[in-house]
Enzyme design. Sequence first.
Site, short mmCIF file in Angstrom:
data_model
loop_
_atom_site.label_atom_id
_atom_site.label_comp_id
_atom_site.label_asym_id
_atom_site.label_seq_id
_atom_site.Cartn_x
_atom_site.Cartn_y
_atom_site.Cartn_z
N MET A 108 -21.17 -47.95 10.63
CA MET A 108 -22.01 -48.55 11.66
C MET A 108 -21.32 -49.71 12.37
O MET A 108 -21.33 -49.80 13.60
CB MET A 108 -23.33 -49.03 11.04
CG MET A 108 -24.33 -49.52 12.07
SD MET A 108 -25.82 -50.19 11.33
CE MET A 108 -26.54 -48.74 10.59
N ARG B 288 -32.53 -28.29 37.64
CA ARG B 288 -33.11 -29.44 36.94
C ARG B 288 -34.14 -30.09 37.87
O ARG B 288 -35.31 -30.16 37.58
CB ARG B 288 -32.02 -30.47 36.57
CG ARG B 288 -30.93 -29.94 35.67
CD ARG B 288 -30.00 -31.04 35.22
NE ARG B 288 -29.51 -31.85 36.34
CZ ARG B 288 -28.58 -32.77 36.25
NH1 ARG B 288 -28.02 -33.04 35.07
NH2 ARG B 288 -28.18 -33.45 37.31
N TYR C 261 -16.81 -44.65 3.47
CA TYR C 261 -17.86 -43.81 2.90
C TYR C 261 -17.36 -42.41 2.56
O TYR C 261 -16.63 -41.79 3.35
CB TYR C 261 -19.02 -43.66 3.89
CG TYR C 261 -19.87 -44.92 4.00
CD1 TYR C 261 -20.57 -45.42 2.90
CD2 TYR C 261 -19.96 -45.60 5.21
CE1 TYR C 261 -21.34 -46.56 3.00
CE2 TYR C 261 -20.73 -46.75 5.33
CZ TYR C 261 -21.42 -47.23 4.22
OH TYR C 261 -22.17 -48.35 4.32
N LYS D 34 -26.06 -45.47 38.16
CA LYS D 34 -27.08 -45.18 37.15
C LYS D 34 -26.56 -45.57 35.76
O LYS D 34 -25.34 -45.72 35.56
CB LYS D 34 -27.46 -43.71 37.21
CG LYS D 34 -26.31 -42.75 36.97
CD LYS D 34 -26.69 -41.32 37.34
CE LYS D 34 -25.56 -40.36 37.05
NZ LYS D 34 -25.82 -39.01 37.60
C1 LIG Z 1 -24.71 -38.66 38.35
C2 LIG Z 1 -24.80 -38.05 39.68
C3 LIG Z 1 -23.77 -38.22 40.61
C4 LIG Z 1 -22.45 -38.86 40.24
O1 LIG Z 1 -21.74 -37.97 39.44
P1 LIG Z 1 -20.23 -38.27 38.92
O2 LIG Z 1 -19.83 -36.99 38.32
O3 LIG Z 1 -20.34 -39.38 37.94
O4 LIG Z 1 -19.43 -38.65 40.11
C5 LIG Z 1 -23.95 -37.72 41.88
N1 LIG Z 1 -25.11 -37.08 42.22
C6 LIG Z 1 -26.11 -36.88 41.35
C7 LIG Z 1 -27.34 -36.15 41.79
C8 LIG Z 1 -25.99 -37.34 40.04
O5 LIG Z 1 -26.98 -37.13 39.16
#
Ligand SMILES: *Cc1c(COP(=O)(O)O)cnc(C)c1O
Length: 356
Positions: free
Chosen positions: A300, A130, A252, A32
Amino acid sequence: MTAILTIDLGAIQDNWRLLDGMHAGETAGVVKADAYGLGAARVGPALAAVGCGIFFTAHLAEAVALRAVLPDVRIGVLNGLFPHAAAAFYAHDLIPVLGSLTEVVDWRAAARALGRVLPCFLHLETGMHRLGMTATERAVLAGDTSLLDGLRLEYVITHLVAADAPGDAVNERQKTLFRELAKQFPGVKTSIGNSSGMFLGADFHTDLARPGAALYGVNPTPWAKNPMRHVVTLQAPILQIHDLEPGESVGYSGVWRAERPSRIATIGVGYADGYHRALSNKATACFDDTPVPLVGRVSMDLTTFDVTDVDARPGDMLTLLGPRHDADALAAQAGTSGYEILTSLRGRFERRYIGA
Ligand SMILES: *Cc1c(COP(=O)(O)O)cnc(C)c1O
């Protein structure tokens, strides 16, 4: 002169092999957020080449993009099915992680309309609150198993609240609850552990592990030495070096002032590149193997380091992320996690893929 982001695909492959070797079940590759910022189009095929046959993205669009480079693997979409998305899922042969009754009903309707069995994962809520089927929804499902007609349930999954804290009792509670809930789906395989979850013990491996961060070199065992290989290196050339007299400030708001005659090196990386502004006056980089402190504000497009004590010249490289100062170390200085450091890295670097 631009900064160079080097991504070691060979190390990612070794990390997947190490995790896969820890248990008998399958090991997914979680890719992801564009493989945690490292480029899913390169990371995905590298993982498939060493035997990874199942991938997860968060979004449908990410999965569609991954499908274009990986025609033959299973791809699950963690955020699930949303209204009117079913056609895109089956057109690209994607597997939704169904997290509510509405999603189950929609996916069953798609299977019916197609006259085909469609694969799915089912996400069971065990404490994260969630995504995932709640107790009420599971009861409805238990009362009407025809809701799963036409669906091939590949895995039931849950996600851990505190896998990076082995002492936290919530881990055992979730595992026990999940086992109990999974009995509602006899014969269906199960999946619990993310990266850190895999290190909580064999009970957490189950049939499918879902590591992400550990593949990319983030330490899955923050309580111990990092067992993973180093993956991400970020180096930036020094654009200029300025000599400052005591009392003169840099950047800055003048939040850093020289206390001695100082040499200040400027690099062309800033918060717009994902080098967090919270690192102002806090981070270090390395010149060769010597740490040099970040001085003043991160702006930036530019950041400044005190190179008074090293023999640095314009054109020389400073290492912002490397084996001696990795994403976890930088995260500690920024007050965030290695995950956020990696996923923040943005497009203005020259990317080099090595090792595969
Ligand atoms: C992101 C995610 C993972 C992977 O998690 P890591 O901590 O990066 O290994 C696995 N399962 C779900 C449902 C996730 O959202």
